[in-house]
Design a protein around this motif. Structure first.
Motif, PDB file in Angstrom:
ATOM      1  N   LEU A 212      -9.945  54.004  58.089  1.00  0.00           N
ATOM      2  CA  LEU A 212      -9.373  53.165  59.134  1.00  0.00           C
ATOM      3  C   LEU A 212      -7.854  53.227  59.126  1.00  0.00           C
ATOM      4  N   GLY A 213      -7.305  53.833  58.094  1.00  0.00           N
ATOM      5  CA  GLY A 213      -5.872  54.079  58.067  1.00  0.00           C
ATOM      6  C   GLY A 213      -5.442  55.016  59.186  1.00  0.00           C
ATOM      7  N   VAL A 214      -6.413  55.645  59.842  1.00  0.00           N
ATOM      8  CA  VAL A 214      -6.101  56.516  60.970  1.00  0.00           C
ATOM      9  C   VAL A 214      -5.670  55.681  62.175  1.00  0.00           C
ATOM     10  N   VAL A 215      -6.092  54.435  62.225  1.00  0.00           N
ATOM     11  CA  VAL A 215      -5.739  53.568  63.350  1.00  0.00           C
ATOM     12  C   VAL A 215      -4.219  53.443  63.504  1.00  0.00           C
ATOM     13  N   PRO A 216      -3.451  53.217  62.414  1.00  0.00           N
ATOM     14  CA  PRO A 216      -1.991  53.201  62.601  1.00  0.00           C
ATOM     15  C   PRO A 216      -1.453  54.532  63.128  1.00  0.00           C
ATOM     16  N   LEU A 217      -2.078  55.629  62.732  1.00  0.00           N
ATOM     17  CA  LEU A 217      -1.652  56.932  63.239  1.00  0.00           C
ATOM     18  C   LEU A 217      -1.901  57.029  64.745  1.00  0.00           C
ATOM     19  N   LEU A 218      -3.029  56.507  65.199  1.00  0.00           N
ATOM     20  CA  LEU A 218      -3.318  56.509  66.629  1.00  0.00           C
ATOM     21  C   LEU A 218      -2.298  55.663  67.395  1.00  0.00           C
ATOM     22  N   VAL A 219      -1.954  54.511  66.854  1.00  0.00           N
ATOM     23  CA  VAL A 219      -0.954  53.646  67.493  1.00  0.00           C
ATOM     24  C   VAL A 219       0.387  54.375  67.554  1.00  0.00           C
ATOM     25  N   ARG A 220       0.739  55.032  66.465  1.00  0.00           N
ATOM     26  CA  ARG A 220       2.000  55.779  66.406  1.00  0.00           C
ATOM     27  C   ARG A 220       2.021  56.900  67.443  1.00  0.00           C
ATOM     28  N   GLU A 221       0.941  57.663  67.521  1.00  0.00           N
ATOM     29  CA  GLU A 221       0.884  58.767  68.488  1.00  0.00           C
ATOM     30  C   GLU A 221       1.007  58.251  69.923  1.00  0.00           C
ATOM     31  N   TRP A 222       0.369  57.114  70.212  1.00  0.00           N
ATOM     32  CA  TRP A 222       0.432  56.548  71.563  1.00  0.00           C
ATOM     33  C   TRP A 222       1.863  56.124  71.879  1.00  0.00           C
ATOM     34  N   LYS A 223       2.516  55.444  70.942  1.00  0.00           N
ATOM     35  CA  LYS A 223       3.878  54.975  71.174  1.00  0.00           C
ATOM     36  C   LYS A 223       4.848  56.150  71.295  1.00  0.00           C
ATOM     37  N   LEU A 224       4.708  57.173  70.440  1.00  0.00           N
ATOM     38  CA  LEU A 224       5.576  58.350  70.564  1.00  0.00           C
ATOM     39  C   LEU A 224       5.358  59.030  71.911  1.00  0.00           C
ATOM     40  N   GLY A 225       4.104  59.062  72.374  1.00  0.00           N
ATOM     41  CA  GLY A 225       3.822  59.634  73.691  1.00  0.00           C
ATOM     42  C   GLY A 225       4.493  58.848  74.802  1.00  0.00           C
ATOM     43  N   THR A 226       4.498  57.521  74.664  1.00  0.00           N
ATOM     44  CA  THR A 226       5.151  56.667  75.661  1.00  0.00           C
ATOM     45  C   THR A 226       6.652  56.928  75.692  1.00  0.00           C
ATOM     46  N   ILE A 227       7.251  57.046  74.522  1.00  0.00           N
ATOM     47  CA  ILE A 227       8.689  57.333  74.466  1.00  0.00           C
ATOM     48  C   ILE A 227       8.970  58.711  75.042  1.00  0.00           C
ATOM     49  N   ARG A 228       8.164  59.703  74.670  1.00  0.00           N
ATOM     50  CA  ARG A 228       8.375  61.068  75.154  1.00  0.00           C
ATOM     51  C   ARG A 228       8.157  61.188  76.662  1.00  0.00           C
ATOM     52  N   ARG A 229       7.274  60.372  77.214  1.00  0.00           N
ATOM     53  CA  ARG A 229       7.039  60.414  78.666  1.00  0.00           C
ATOM     54  C   ARG A 229       8.286  60.059  79.448  1.00  0.00           C
ATOM     55  N   SER A 230       9.134  59.239  78.876  1.00  0.00           N
ATOM     56  CA  SER A 230      10.349  58.820  79.577  1.00  0.00           C
ATOM     57  C   SER A 230      11.394  59.932  79.638  1.00  0.00           C
ATOM     58  N   PHE A 231      11.173  61.022  78.928  1.00  0.00           N
ATOM     59  CA  PHE A 231      12.156  62.100  78.873  1.00  0.00           C
ATOM     60  C   PHE A 231      12.059  63.066  80.051  1.00  0.00           C
ATOM     61  N   ASN A 232      10.951  63.070  80.779  1.00  0.00           N
ATOM     62  CA  ASN A 232      10.754  64.036  81.854  1.00  0.00           C
ATOM     63  C   ASN A 232       9.832  63.421  82.899  1.00  0.00           C
ATOM     64  N   ASP A 233      10.121  63.638  84.169  1.00  0.00           N
ATOM     65  CA  ASP A 233       9.318  63.060  85.247  1.00  0.00           C
ATOM     66  C   ASP A 233       8.237  63.991  85.777  1.00  0.00           C
ATOM     67  N   ASP A 234       8.151  65.197  85.247  1.00  0.00           N
ATOM     68  CA  ASP A 234       7.144  66.164  85.686  1.00  0.00           C
ATOM     69  C   ASP A 234       5.737  65.637  85.361  1.00  0.00           C
ATOM     70  N   LYS A 235       4.838  65.674  86.368  1.00  0.00           N
ATOM     71  CA  LYS A 235       3.483  65.143  86.179  1.00  0.00           C
ATOM     72  C   LYS A 235       2.730  65.864  85.069  1.00  0.00           C
ATOM     73  N   THR A 236       2.834  67.178  85.030  1.00  0.00           N
ATOM     74  CA  THR A 236       2.137  67.953  84.004  1.00  0.00           C
ATOM     75  C   THR A 236       2.645  67.573  82.618  1.00  0.00           C
ATOM     76  N   TYR A 237       3.950  67.472  82.487  1.00  0.00           N
ATOM     77  CA  TYR A 237       4.539  67.076  81.200  1.00  0.00           C
ATOM     78  C   TYR A 237       4.058  65.685  80.796  1.00  0.00           C
ATOM     79  N   ARG A 238       4.056  64.752  81.731  1.00  0.00           N
ATOM     80  CA  ARG A 238       3.668  63.367  81.422  1.00  0.00           C
ATOM     81  C   ARG A 238       2.203  63.277  80.990  1.00  0.00           C
ATOM     82  N   ARG A 239       1.352  64.152  81.531  1.00  0.00           N
ATOM     83  CA  ARG A 239      -0.053  64.172  81.104  1.00  0.00           C
ATOM     84  C   ARG A 239      -0.204  64.851  79.744  1.00  0.00           C
TER      85      ARG A 239
END
Length: 151
Positions: free
Chosen positions: A52-79
């Motif tokens: 279940l220690g993987v759960v913090p990793l999942l939260v981290r990956e989601w948050k890093l993805g959210t931060i990275r999404r703000s770097f580019n407005d391209d739809k393909t990149y955001r997906r």
């Protein structure tokens, strides 16, 4: 300057989340250790609770993805930037599936071969993802670069 700003934002989040991740990981180990002593559970089920220690990793990956999404407005990149989260999720579910298979069936092959295949597949997909995303966004900061900056 743009790349340095991205790195700074990601490093700032990663440093803030270290304590929470450590606490959740330790709580998972303590719960698993307690269950080993007190409850009659099958070994694979107990091991899955320990992961279940993987759960913090999942939260981290989601948050890093959210931060990275703000770097580019391209739809393909955001997906595509959410793909590491989904790879981690699929790997975790695949691992739990392998544990279930090992617990309910009598596998004819050693348990380590399917685990190795799962890990190598997820790592290979992560490597391919990095190559594709770097073509779309040359300023993308890979996890390897982020870990290097954290040191």
């Amino acid at each position: 300057m743009r790349r340095e700003q991205h790195i700074r934002q990601l490093v700032e989040y990663a440093r803030k989340g270290k304590a929470k991740t450590f606490i959740l990981g330790m709580a998972s180990l303590i719960i698993t250790g307690t269950l080993i002593r007190t409850v009659e559970l099958s070994q694979p089920l107990l091991a899955s609770i320990g992961f279940l220690g993987v759960v913090p990793l999942l939260v981290r990956e989601w948050k890093l993805g959210t931060i990275r999404r703000s770097f580019n407005d391209d739809k393909t990149y955001r997906r595509l930037v959410r793909l590491p989260f989904w790879l981690t999720t699929v790997g975790f579910i695949g691992f739990l599936g392998l544990l279930w298979w090992f617990d309910t069936a009598t596998p004819g092959i050693t348990f380590l071969i399917p685990i190795a295949v799962l890990v190598l597949t997820v790592l290979g997909l992560q490597y391919a993802f990095d190559r594709v995303i770097l073509k779309l966004e040359p300023d993308y900061i890979t996890d390897r670069e982020l870990h290097r900056e954290l040191k």
